[in-house]
Design an enzyme around this catalytic site. Sequence first.
Site, PDB file in Angstrom:
ATOM      1  N   PHE A  10      51.299  33.236  41.307  1.00 22.46           N
ATOM      2  CA  PHE A  10      49.883  33.583  41.268  1.00 22.46           C
ATOM      3  C   PHE A  10      49.320  33.482  39.856  1.00 22.46           C
ATOM      4  CE2 PHE A  10      46.171  36.438  41.555  1.00 22.46           C
ATOM      5  CZ  PHE A  10      45.530  35.841  42.624  1.00 22.46           C
ATOM      6  N   ARG A  29      57.827  36.089  29.828  1.00 22.02           N
ATOM      7  CA  ARG A  29      58.763  36.765  28.921  1.00 22.02           C
ATOM      8  C   ARG A  29      60.068  36.005  28.721  1.00 22.02           C
ATOM      9  NH1 ARG A  29      62.599  39.356  32.066  1.00 22.02           N
ATOM     10  NH2 ARG A  29      62.077  39.575  34.279  1.00 22.02           N
ATOM     11  N   LYS A  99      48.452  43.894  43.361  1.00 24.09           N
ATOM     12  CA  LYS A  99      47.908  44.717  44.443  1.00 24.09           C
ATOM     13  C   LYS A  99      48.990  45.686  44.900  1.00 24.09           C
ATOM     14  CE  LYS A  99      45.285  40.689  46.063  1.00 24.09           C
ATOM     15  NZ  LYS A  99      45.112  39.713  47.169  1.00 24.09           N
ATOM     16  N   SER A 129      43.569  35.491  48.896  1.00 26.32           N
ATOM     17  CA  SER A 129      43.921  34.295  48.119  1.00 26.32           C
ATOM     18  C   SER A 129      45.413  34.042  48.164  1.00 26.32           C
ATOM     19  CB  SER A 129      43.499  34.479  46.652  1.00 26.32           C
ATOM     20  OG  SER A 129      44.067  35.665  46.121  1.00 26.32           O
ATOM     21  N   LYS A 182      46.254  46.589  52.678  1.00 23.40           N
ATOM     22  CA  LYS A 182      46.352  45.465  53.622  1.00 23.40           C
ATOM     23  C   LYS A 182      47.774  44.910  53.676  1.00 23.40           C
ATOM     24  CE  LYS A 182      46.549  42.145  50.337  1.00 23.40           C
ATOM     25  NZ  LYS A 182      47.539  41.039  50.241  1.00 23.40           N
ATOM     26  N   ASP A 235      40.815  40.291  52.754  1.00 26.78           N
ATOM     27  CA  ASP A 235      42.218  40.167  52.389  1.00 26.78           C
ATOM     28  C   ASP A 235      43.125  40.556  53.555  1.00 26.78           C
ATOM     29  OD1 ASP A 235      44.175  39.426  50.638  1.00 26.78           O
ATOM     30  OD2 ASP A 235      43.834  41.015  49.189  1.00 26.78           O
ATOM     31  N   THR A 239      46.028  38.044  55.090  1.00 27.94           N
ATOM     32  CA  THR A 239      47.417  38.454  54.920  1.00 27.94           C
ATOM     33  C   THR A 239      48.109  38.711  56.246  1.00 27.94           C
ATOM     34  OG1 THR A 239      46.694  39.534  52.878  1.00 27.94           O
ATOM     35  CG2 THR A 239      48.896  40.031  53.632  1.00 27.94           C
ATOM     36  N   GLU A 267      55.169  43.599  47.951  1.00 27.28           N
ATOM     37  CA  GLU A 267      54.449  44.753  47.425  1.00 27.28           C
ATOM     38  C   GLU A 267      54.212  45.823  48.488  1.00 27.28           C
ATOM     39  OE1 GLU A 267      54.090  45.163  44.373  1.00 27.28           O
ATOM     40  OE2 GLU A 267      53.158  43.500  43.293  1.00 27.28           O
TER      41      GLU A 267
END
Length: 317
Positions: A10, A29, A99, A129, A182, A235, A239, A267
């Site tokens: 993303f 990183r 999220k 998205s 969501k 969303d 999803t 998530e």
Amino acid sequence: MTAVLGAGAFGTALAVSLAQMGPVTLWGRNDYAMSRIAETRQNPRLPGVTLPDALTVTDDLGALPEGPLLLAVPMQKLRAMVTDHAEALRGRTLVACCKGIELSTGLSPLQVIEEVLPGTMTAQLTGPSFAADIARGLPTALTLACADEACSRTLQSALSTRNLRIYRTTDVVGAALGGALKNVIAIACGAAMGAGLGESARAALITRGYAEMQRLALALGAEPETLAGLSGFGDLTLTCTSAQSRNYAFGLSIGKGEGFDPSVTVEGAATARAVQQKTDAMGLEMPITGVVVGLIDGKMDVGQAMDRLLSRPLKEE
């Protein structure tokens, strides 16, 4: 100039889209991984997408340009990232692109940032998205939530591209909760479809899941219009209906009784547990969230989850 911190799918997709409008820096990183991306102009996490010339790849935080910083790291790693790099981030405008709800504290992304770096100007970028769509230049609309109206307008202009349309709101609570909750409902929908329960069951879960989202969000001070917009209903729709969603795909694997790649960030799993802790303390009923926690903890199967939902007392909608 804008910089994106986090070189996952993303974050890379956002950087690719923003590079249409001018120079962008993508930070990660891992020095070896970033050097390979810089050399090949390809990110393995976003296959088939060539990074544009306007996109600079680096592992050096000192090389970040002036301007807003987009934090595209997983929710449960956000605190560590901001803490580890507090000096480099202090005084900058930080836009959270993750999220979820922090499992250990029940805080939203902006609350985590503000706890680590008090007084920081923050905003939340959220909405329906997929990284692949954004990177391919397909039309996508997102919500930018920022309590400061002037900052919100500046960021809206800076982050809008030819394919990325940004809408703004000052309701940071509603936008954050819509994007977080969501994912929980998407796991439930995936599990139902994986178990062969059908489209009607999924439609019921989406609808009643939306009611749960509103119940908690409104109790925490969100505006109902926000939940009806891109960061909530929009969303949720995306999803819960596409296997491109990692949360939906995770639910599918549960419904089918199959394993799921533990390296893939889901998530909604941590968020479901965090929401259950919060709503139990508040005395709110969140039955779908409850069965999702039962599924991911292995305490019930999909059949038992559906039986629990269907045996609830009959009531008005």
